[in-house]
Design a protein around this motif. Structure first.
Motif, PDB file in Angstrom:
ATOM      1  N   UNK A 177       0.855  -1.176   0.000  1.00 13.49           N
ATOM      2  CA  UNK A 177       0.000   0.000   0.000  1.00 13.49           C
ATOM      3  C   UNK A 177       0.896   1.233   0.000  1.00 13.49           C
ATOM      4  N   UNK A 178       0.345   2.353  -0.435  1.00 12.52           N
ATOM      5  CA  UNK A 178       1.108   3.590  -0.450  1.00 12.52           C
ATOM      6  C   UNK A 178       1.659   3.902  -1.823  1.00 12.52           C
ATOM      7  N   UNK A 179       2.479   4.921  -1.874  1.00  7.75           N
ATOM      8  CA  UNK A 179       3.089   5.390  -3.112  1.00  7.75           C
ATOM      9  C   UNK A 179       4.152   4.402  -3.573  1.00  7.75           C
ATOM     10  N   UNK A 224      -3.034   1.481  11.524  1.00  6.34           N
ATOM     11  CA  UNK A 224      -2.056   2.551  11.684  1.00  6.34           C
ATOM     12  C   UNK A 224      -1.089   2.582  10.502  1.00  6.34           C
ATOM     13  N   UNK A 225      -0.770   1.413   9.959  1.00  5.03           N
ATOM     14  CA  UNK A 225       0.066   1.374   8.766  1.00  5.03           C
ATOM     15  C   UNK A 225      -0.671   1.980   7.577  1.00  5.03           C
ATOM     16  N   UNK A 226      -1.944   1.668   7.470  1.00  3.76           N
ATOM     17  CA  UNK A 226      -2.764   2.228   6.391  1.00  3.76           C
ATOM     18  C   UNK A 226      -2.830   3.745   6.518  1.00  3.76           C
ATOM     19  N   UNK A 227      -3.064   4.218   7.743  1.00  4.48           N
ATOM     20  CA  UNK A 227      -3.159   5.660   7.977  1.00  4.48           C
ATOM     21  C   UNK A 227      -1.838   6.352   7.660  1.00  4.48           C
ATOM     22  N   UNK A 271      -1.182   9.606   5.191  1.00  4.87           N
ATOM     23  CA  UNK A 271      -0.674  10.880   5.695  1.00  4.87           C
ATOM     24  C   UNK A 271       0.697  11.237   5.129  1.00  4.87           C
ATOM     25  N   UNK A 272       1.453  10.242   4.724  1.00  5.99           N
ATOM     26  CA  UNK A 272       2.814  10.484   4.253  1.00  5.99           C
ATOM     27  C   UNK A 272       2.996   9.818   2.891  1.00  5.99           C
ATOM     28  N   UNK A 273       3.073  10.624   1.856  1.00  5.14           N
ATOM     29  CA  UNK A 273       3.200  10.094   0.495  1.00  5.14           C
ATOM     30  C   UNK A 273       4.610   9.598   0.185  1.00  5.14           C
ATOM     31  N   UNK A 324       2.670   7.201  16.157  1.00  7.13           N
ATOM     32  CA  UNK A 324       3.627   8.253  16.473  1.00  7.13           C
ATOM     33  C   UNK A 324       5.053   7.723  16.515  1.00  7.13           C
ATOM     34  N   UNK A 325       5.213   6.511  17.034  1.00  2.37           N
ATOM     35  CA  UNK A 325       6.541   5.907  17.077  1.00  2.37           C
ATOM     36  C   UNK A 325       7.060   5.653  15.671  1.00  2.37           C
ATOM     37  N   UNK A 326       6.184   5.190  14.803  1.00  2.00           N
ATOM     38  CA  UNK A 326       6.576   4.961  13.414  1.00  2.00           C
ATOM     39  C   UNK A 326       7.033   6.255  12.752  1.00  2.00           C
ATOM     40  N   UNK A 327       6.295   7.322  13.000  1.00  2.00           N
ATOM     41  CA  UNK A 327       6.657   8.622  12.426  1.00  2.00           C
ATOM     42  C   UNK A 327       8.038   9.057  12.913  1.00  2.00           C
ATOM     43  N   UNK A 328       8.276   8.859  14.204  1.00  2.49           N
ATOM     44  CA  UNK A 328       9.572   9.243  14.779  1.00  2.49           C
ATOM     45  C   UNK A 328      10.706   8.421  14.188  1.00  2.49           C
ATOM     46  N   UNK A 329      10.471   7.119  14.040  1.00  6.16           N
ATOM     47  CA  UNK A 329      11.497   6.238  13.470  1.00  6.16           C
ATOM     48  C   UNK A 329      11.812   6.639  12.035  1.00  6.16           C
TER      49      UNK A 329
END
Length: 257
Positions: free
Chosen positions: A100-102, A126-129, A133-135, A246-251
């Motif tokens: 999923x994703x770009x 959360x992975x889907x979201x 949110x991040x392309x 949030x942890x994923x975003x930080x990583x």
């Protein structure tokens, strides 16, 4: 009963395995070398070791800690080597993977998951979201049926659905289902996802599906991962267990390309 090739592999508890490694192996070595020691000498050696452990239990504790540190270092080095060797497998979507994703995103997260794993079900939204949110993020799914025969059945259905471009839809539907998953349930879910149910059931038996699942489980083992979910970030960092959005975003901010 013959075990499935995907059946979960169990490990001896750490303390027991280290005890065996520290104590049993050397003693069994003495036992095999009958020409080196007389029975009386052999008995005296065992008695001396036992008495030393009684007098100072920290000897065993230190040995266990040292063995654990050595094992951790070896697993880390082995995982790093495997990440480098399997870069193409990890960073490219194989015909039996979902994503999923770009497709041209700069950052790739590979998730190893079992469709019956409750933590895998928890992290999926959360992975889907994250991809919404991040392309600059894409998620590649590698299914590893390690939780029994029903995991194998569900995994076969999901991988077989790639032949109808239905991997992700079948994955979500199966993991969201509150019903017991059987072949009949799979047919119903396939029809709901606008797939050819009879073709799916037939494709589930394909040798390529079996090989894909076996390869995924072997890759999981080679990376030193013991359970699901497990995430690989940009073929460099392994994150075991479910982590928050949030942890994923930080990583990703730290490990991003």
């Amino acid at each position: 009963m013959k075990k499935s090739p995907f059946q979960r592999y169990f490990h001896i508890p750490l303390t027991a395995s280290l005890f065996c490694g520290v104590m049993v192996t050397p003693l069994s070595g003495y036992a095999q070398d009958n020409s080196s020691f007389t029975p009386e000498q052999h008995k005296e050696i065992i008695s001396t070791v036992r008495q030393a452990l009684k007098n100072d239990p920290s000897i065993l504790e230190d040995a266990i800690i040292a063995a654990q540190q050595k094992r951790t270092k070896q697993r880390t080095e082995s995982a790093s080597k495997t990440l480098a060797e399997k870069k193409n497998v990890l960073m490219n979507v194989l015909p039996t993977d979902g994503f999923i994703g770009n497709p041209n995103a700069k950052n790739t997260i590979v998730e190893f998951f079992d469709p019956r794993c409750p933590y895998c079900k928890k992290i999926l939204p959360e992975l889907v979201q994250l991809t919404k949110d991040d392309k600059n993020v894409r998620i590649i799914f590698k299914i590893v049926p390690i939780l029994g025969e029903n995991s194998v059945l569900q995994s076969r259905a999901i991988v077989a659905a790639t032949r109808q471009n239905g991997y992700v839809s079948m994955m979500k539907a199966i993991m969201d289902s509150k019903e017991e998953i059987t072949e009949d349930t799979i047919k119903t879910i396939a029809k709901q996802q606008k797939l050819d149910a009879d073709r799916l059931i037939q494709d589930m038996k394909a040798a390529s599906v079996t090989k894909a699942l076996e390869d995924n489980v072997q890759l999981l083992r080679d990376l030193g991962i013991d359970g699901t979910p497990a995430l690989v970030i940009n073929d460099k960092k392994i994150i075991p267990g479910a982590v928050s959005y949030e942890t994923l975003k930080t990583i990703l901010q730290k490990e991003g390309r």
